[in-house]
Design a protein around this motif. Structure first.
Motif, PDB file in Angstrom:
ATOM      1  N   ASP A 329       5.807   5.562  12.060  1.00 23.48           N
ATOM      2  CA  ASP A 329       4.604   5.069  11.393  1.00 23.48           C
ATOM      3  C   ASP A 329       3.483   6.090  11.554  1.00 23.48           C
ATOM      4  N   ALA A 330       2.708   6.303  10.501  1.00 25.22           N
ATOM      5  CA  ALA A 330       1.515   7.141  10.624  1.00 25.22           C
ATOM      6  C   ALA A 330       0.511   6.440  11.530  1.00 25.22           C
ATOM      7  N   CYS A 331      -0.079   7.168  12.463  1.00 22.56           N
ATOM      8  CA  CYS A 331      -0.991   6.542  13.424  1.00 22.56           C
ATOM      9  C   CYS A 331      -2.260   7.351  13.661  1.00 22.56           C
ATOM     10  N   THR A 345      -3.668   3.520   9.313  1.00 24.54           N
ATOM     11  CA  THR A 345      -3.099   4.142   8.113  1.00 24.54           C
ATOM     12  C   THR A 345      -3.750   5.492   7.876  1.00 24.54           C
ATOM     13  N   VAL A 346      -3.055   6.347   7.137  1.00 21.91           N
ATOM     14  CA  VAL A 346      -3.581   7.663   6.760  1.00 21.91           C
ATOM     15  C   VAL A 346      -3.361   7.846   5.262  1.00 21.91           C
ATOM     16  N   PHE A 347      -4.406   8.338   4.583  1.00 25.95           N
ATOM     17  CA  PHE A 347      -4.345   8.627   3.153  1.00 25.95           C
ATOM     18  C   PHE A 347      -4.572  10.116   2.956  1.00 25.95           C
ATOM     19  N   SER A 348      -3.712  10.733   2.174  1.00 28.70           N
ATOM     20  CA  SER A 348      -3.894  12.162   1.903  1.00 28.70           C
ATOM     21  C   SER A 348      -4.361  12.377   0.480  1.00 28.70           C
ATOM     22  N   VAL A 553       7.020   7.598   5.209  1.00 29.90           N
ATOM     23  CA  VAL A 553       6.393   7.322   6.505  1.00 29.90           C
ATOM     24  C   VAL A 553       5.507   6.090   6.340  1.00 29.90           C
ATOM     25  N   LYS A 554       5.822   5.033   7.026  1.00 25.85           N
ATOM     26  CA  LYS A 554       5.052   3.802   6.897  1.00 25.85           C
ATOM     27  C   LYS A 554       3.600   4.041   7.303  1.00 25.85           C
ATOM     28  N   GLY A 555       2.682   3.582   6.455  1.00 28.03           N
ATOM     29  CA  GLY A 555       1.259   3.749   6.738  1.00 28.03           C
ATOM     30  C   GLY A 555       0.672   5.045   6.230  1.00 28.03           C
ATOM     31  N   LEU A 556       1.490   5.901   5.593  1.00 28.66           N
ATOM     32  CA  LEU A 556       0.989   7.144   4.993  1.00 28.66           C
ATOM     33  C   LEU A 556       1.015   6.994   3.484  1.00 28.66           C
ATOM     34  N   TYR A 557      -0.128   7.251   2.852  1.00 27.44           N
ATOM     35  CA  TYR A 557      -0.278   7.063   1.410  1.00 27.44           C
ATOM     36  C   TYR A 557      -0.792   8.350   0.768  1.00 27.44           C
ATOM     37  N   LEU A 558      -0.391   8.550  -0.483  1.00 29.66           N
ATOM     38  CA  LEU A 558      -0.909   9.657  -1.279  1.00 29.66           C
ATOM     39  C   LEU A 558      -1.953   9.092  -2.230  1.00 29.66           C
ATOM     40  N   CYS A 559      -3.191   9.581  -2.153  1.00 26.65           N
ATOM     41  CA  CYS A 559      -4.265   9.030  -2.992  1.00 26.65           C
ATOM     42  C   CYS A 559      -4.869  10.060  -3.934  1.00 26.65           C
ATOM     43  N   GLY A 560      -4.339  11.286  -3.937  1.00 27.24           N
ATOM     44  CA  GLY A 560      -4.876  12.331  -4.795  1.00 27.24           C
ATOM     45  C   GLY A 560      -4.212  12.379  -6.154  1.00 27.24           C
ATOM     46  N   SER A 561      -4.528  13.413  -6.921  1.00 28.03           N
ATOM     47  CA  SER A 561      -4.057  13.522  -8.305  1.00 28.03           C
ATOM     48  C   SER A 561      -2.565  13.788  -8.412  1.00 28.03           C
TER      49      SER A 561
END
Length: 591
Positions: A329-331, A345-348, A553-561
């Motif tokens: 999990d992303a921490c 959570t982590v957003f990239s 990876v649970k809790g890791l999200y992609l939020c960019g283009s």
């Protein structure tokens, strides 16, 4: 004239715009955290990168009550939507440069006008001067398209009366198809694999996406077949069916290739065109405008909205890696100085390649997924050149007013080397052979023609979006000599359309693909965070196994283009990612 590396170094140390963007928009942060070091706190969400999508994710999450931290590696926020004073007195929208695609719901939800966003609407759309012998008017012809239908048709009729009659119908058809995409933009993509599996929970989780697909299909109606053709056919095939005059076809074709390493002859190039006409600004469908103060003001208004709800935004905090615990999990994240910051959570907001191949520790992701990410296409044809001039360009085809004030043609996108689509193809062929184009495709914008705040009185800021320039050149490196060699070639072209242009130049900032990558984190220099080709859209963006903003990876999200629906200053990627994650965060809170 200063070399490019000297100008960049100066700007990072001395840019008043950089200081204003950092201090003005981040002052609330320092006030909120005078008692506790923000890096010593734990968060519900950490956003890596303060580009417009990352800021939008932060605003929506914080607004929903989730404690959010944004970490930006540069000295100012905005990612590619920034304003920088590279040359004293001249404020450049250094990367992105016009606004249209930002979703109306984001304007409303985040109250961006209240937070200072002001846009100057362009009444004229495009201006294409021709290099030819003077005609009956005593000067070469030109083509000026705009919101005034009667005048636009008169302009087109210079080249073809038939085209003038067809143009309004064409615009209506394209507008209808672009509008039908709205529901798909504002919703996460349909997870076809999950829905096909038939599990009730998966189907329920995809109801919103299913509804958006049904709604878009209903809006397309009888346009479904033309829409399919637009997605799959070469754009030139469609334009040839509608029109006969080359200047009109070439002008319209530029929207199908802008920012993309394709030509109008490339199958599927029509979607890139659709992507650039699906915008809306101030209620005007398909409208474009210049942001007062430059594109950094867009990012600034979003940041102010996020901070009003309590988000923390820090600059000059480069992230070196994403922390992953024993449960995969992303921490949290680790900064380049070794500081660890914890979060649920982590957003990239970085590109998929940077996110998954650089920031996620080796061995964490499945090998098959790593190979998918490594195969994403990031080819870029773009060299962006920002220019400071002491007077307006004076085009032979449409000379300036006597008082040298901007005319309608100065306020829109100016297309050079666009007399025929063959010129676009020639520039592309040069790049594919590893060479600088002999006749680069040039889109010139002069935002200071409407915005008086970004240049000294009587002077102007020019944005040159040029194609096609390969990331890797044959026999050359992208050093200062090569940059200036290419910029001189571009300036020679402009000089041929507007004599005296080169004498008006005060300074310039040259950004080929490697510099767009180095400065703005755009892998390959690609402005969309990955090609907008059919194999990298909707439920295949960035890859087929991970298109829902979530990652392996649970809790890791992609939020960019690099996520759906793709590039441009649209904000939908950031908003959609925030909504997907809110469901997960609420589920975590119930445990």
């Amino acid at each position: 004239m200063l070399g490019i590396s000297q100008r960049v170094s100066w700007s990072l140390k001395s840019s008043s715009v950089g200081r204003k963007l950092t201090s003005r928009y981040l002052s609330t942060t320092s006030q909120l955290n005078t008692q506790r070091d923000p890096l010593c706190q734990e968060y519900d969400a950490i956003i890596v990168g303060a580009g417009h999508n990352g800021l939008i994710t932060a605003a929506y999450l914080q607004k929903a009550g989730f404690k959010t931290l944004v970490l930006e590696r540069r000295h100012l926020i905005g990612g590619a939507a920034v304003t920088e004073e590279i040359i004293p007195g001249y404020k450049f929208s250094r990367c992105s440069y016009v606004l249209s695609l930002l979703r109306p719901t984001i304007y409303k939800d985040l109250e961006l006008k209240k937070h200072g966003l002001k846009v100057y609407i362009r009444d004229s759309h495009s201006f294409t001067p021709l290099l030819e012998e003077p005609g009956p008017s005593g000067r070469p012809r030109s083509l000026l398209l705009g919101r005034n239908e009667q005048e636009t048709c008169r302009q087109i009729a210079q080249f073809s009366k038939r085209d003038a009659e067809m143009y309004i119908k064409y615009e209506e058809k394209m507008g209808a198809m672009a509008e039908a995409l709205g529901p798909l933009l504002d919703s996460p993509p349909l997870d076809v694999t999950a829905v096909a599996g038939g599990r009730a929970r998966d189907i329920i989780n995809n109801l919103g996406a299913l509804k958006s697909v049904v709604k878009a299909g209903g809006m397309l109606g009888k346009n479904i077949a033309p829409f399919y053709e637009l997605l799959t056919a070469p754009m030139i095939k469609i334009l040839d069916r509608w029109f006969e005059s080359e200047p009109l076809k070439a002008t319209l074709a530029t929207d199908s290739v802008i920012g993309a390493m394709v030509t109008p002859d490339t199958p599927g190039s029509g979607y890139v065109l659709l992507h650039h006409v699906m915008g809306e600004i101030e209620g005007i469908k398909g409208g474009w405008g210049y942001v007062e103060g430059g594109m950094g003001a867009v990012s600034g208004s979003i940041a102010k909205a996020a901070m009003e709800h309590g988000a923390t935004i820090l600059t000059e905090k480069p992230v070196s890696s994403i922390m992953v615990n024993g449960s995969n999990d992303a921490c949290g994240v680790v900064l380049e100085d070794g500081t660890e910051v914890r979060s649920k959570t982590v957003f990239s907001n970085a590109t998929p390649q940077v996110t998954y191949l650089n920031l996620v520790p080796p061995g964490v992701l499945p090998q098959e997924f790593v190979e998918e990410i490594a195969s994403v296409d990031y080819k870029s044809p773009v060299t962006k050149i920002n220019v400071a001039v002491d007077r307006l360009p004076n085009f032979t085809a449409l000379p300036n007013n006597r008082d040298n004030t901007p005319g309608p043609h100065h306020t829109c996108t100016i297309h050079l080397n666009c007399e025929a689509t063959s010129l676009i193809n020639e520039a592309y062929d040069d790049a594919m052979n590893g060479n600088l184009p002999e006749k680069p495709m040039i889109e010139m914008c002069i935002p200071s023609s409407l915005d008086p705040t970004i240049a000294p009185e009587g002077c102007h800021v020019l944005s040159l979006f040029t194609q096609y320039t390969p990331y890797t050149l044959k026999g050359l490196e992208w050093n200062d000599d090569t940059k200036n060699l290419y910029a001189d070639k571009v300036f020679d072209t402009i000089e041929s359309y507007a004599p005296g242009f080169k004498d008006s130049v005060v300074g310039r900032d040259i950004l080929p693909p490697p510099d767009l990558e180095r400065i703005f984190g755009l892998t390959g220099g690609n402005i969309f965070h990955g090609a907008m080709s059919l194999d990298q859209l909707y439920f295949t963006r960035p890859v087929t196994s991970s298109s829902s903003y979530r990652s392996p990876v649970k809790g890791l999200y992609l939020c960019g283009s690099g996520a759906h629906p793709g590039g441009g200053v649209m904000g939908a990627c950031g908003r959609n990612a925030a909504y997907v994650a809110q469901t997960d965060l609420k589920r975590m809170a119930k445990r």
